[in-house]
Motif scaffolding. Sequence first.
Motif, short mmCIF file in Angstrom:
data_model
loop_
_atom_site.label_atom_id
_atom_site.label_comp_id
_atom_site.label_asym_id
_atom_site.label_seq_id
_atom_site.Cartn_x
_atom_site.Cartn_y
_atom_site.Cartn_z
N ARG A 195 0.84 -1.21 0.00
CA ARG A 195 0.00 0.00 0.00
C ARG A 195 0.87 1.25 0.00
N THR A 196 1.96 1.23 0.74
CA THR A 196 2.88 2.37 0.74
C THR A 196 3.51 2.56 -0.63
N ALA A 197 3.94 1.47 -1.25
CA ALA A 197 4.56 1.56 -2.57
C ALA A 197 3.57 2.07 -3.62
N MET A 198 2.35 1.59 -3.57
CA MET A 198 1.35 2.04 -4.53
C MET A 198 1.02 3.51 -4.34
N ASP A 199 1.05 3.97 -3.10
CA ASP A 199 0.69 5.36 -2.79
C ASP A 199 1.80 6.33 -3.15
N THR A 200 3.06 5.87 -3.14
CA THR A 200 4.19 6.77 -3.35
C THR A 200 4.86 6.64 -4.72
N ALA A 201 4.50 5.63 -5.51
CA ALA A 201 5.14 5.42 -6.82
C ALA A 201 4.66 6.45 -7.84
N HIS A 202 5.44 6.62 -8.89
CA HIS A 202 5.05 7.51 -9.97
C HIS A 202 4.04 6.84 -10.90
N ALA A 203 4.10 5.52 -10.99
CA ALA A 203 3.14 4.76 -11.79
C ALA A 203 2.95 3.40 -11.13
N ARG A 204 1.80 2.79 -11.39
CA ARG A 204 1.45 1.52 -10.76
C ARG A 204 0.99 0.53 -11.81
N VAL A 205 1.38 -0.73 -11.62
CA VAL A 205 0.90 -1.82 -12.48
C VAL A 205 0.25 -2.84 -11.56
N VAL A 206 -1.04 -3.10 -11.79
CA VAL A 206 -1.77 -4.10 -11.03
C VAL A 206 -1.94 -5.33 -11.92
N VAL A 207 -1.44 -6.46 -11.46
CA VAL A 207 -1.51 -7.69 -12.25
C VAL A 207 -2.78 -8.45 -11.87
N ALA A 208 -3.60 -8.73 -12.86
CA ALA A 208 -4.86 -9.44 -12.65
C ALA A 208 -4.82 -10.77 -13.40
#
Length: 371
Positions: A258-271
């Motif tokens: 959650r911290t990484a997702m909140d502070t990153a410049h972009a996010r990749v969610v693998v489904a």
Amino acid sequence: MTQGGDWQLDVLRELADGAQGGTPPGTRPAASSATAGGAAPDTVRDALPAAPPVARRAHDPHVPAPAPESVPTVDPRLAIALGRPQHGDSLGRRTGRSLRRLAAPPGQEIAEQTRLAQEVQQPVTTGRVIAVTSIRGGVGKTTVSALLGRTFNHYRHDPVLALEADAALGTLPVRMGGESVRWSCADLTGILTPTMQLTDITGYLVPVSDGGWLLPAGQGTVGAPLDVRTYRTVTLALRRYFAVTVVDCETLPGEVARTAMDTAHARVVVAPMTAEGVNGTRQVLDWLARLPHSALATTVVALSAISPDTTLDPKTAVAHLREPGVPVVLLPYDRHLAQGGPIHTAMLGQDARDAAVRLAAEAMHRAVRVR
């Protein structure tokens, strides 16, 4: 430093001498201000929290901790059983693709490949962090992280780092082709200083065969999980040296993830390409929309077909995930990826290779241009 010896141990001794009354680490000659993407080092120095120069033994604070021993990423007794890597596409499929390329005009395909390459290669002024996560393990999160790391390494000419932020026996070092690991995220929190140069930093990292660098979360053993403070300290310090950092996070809703997702410049969610996987990922997208700074504009979904027998309709799955307004990149089933072990770029099927480039382009576009 001594010539021909273990320079990493020399660094530890130098830092230990400074802590015991010798030359303080902070008085070392300042590193060059040139960074991976032109980052302003003064900003990072101001934000970097003070850290002890060397990790200490719990029972004797005056004795520096010894350097960790190198540990193979795969037990040698098991490595012999990996077998030869197989190509992602069958021979018949590769032959058919070659024939179609000879018959079809190449203009449109080349134009699209050029556009994607330009997105992946676009310059940055500060290091960009791209976090990869998923709702559960075993859906291809680490595989996607490794694919992104290798794609950026291939297309970019500045330093790229793959950082493992999943201490639950993560497999990123194996997928990236590292033969052994030594230093971990926790080890570096007591060593990193703002005056270190890139050549100093890379001595603590694992070189990747196709280029780039890797920092593991641990040595492949069960131990204390990576904590938020360690993650923040390491990523803040290292992004100064690397144009792109791909973070293989733990699965949601872990605190580090959650911290990484909140502070990153972009996010990749693998489904995963399953009904429950798509439904759970959609819930994650709704959560990202409710963050203090809505993260949907900088999020990409990688829809991974982890089995050749998937029955879920991909068009319906993609449409459901796109409803919140995020792009979805379909990562098809690939025999080479499904085999496990180190990923060899040359052995990937063409569809998987194209999908990796498209995913990297989408993530980089959002990490650089979207605010």
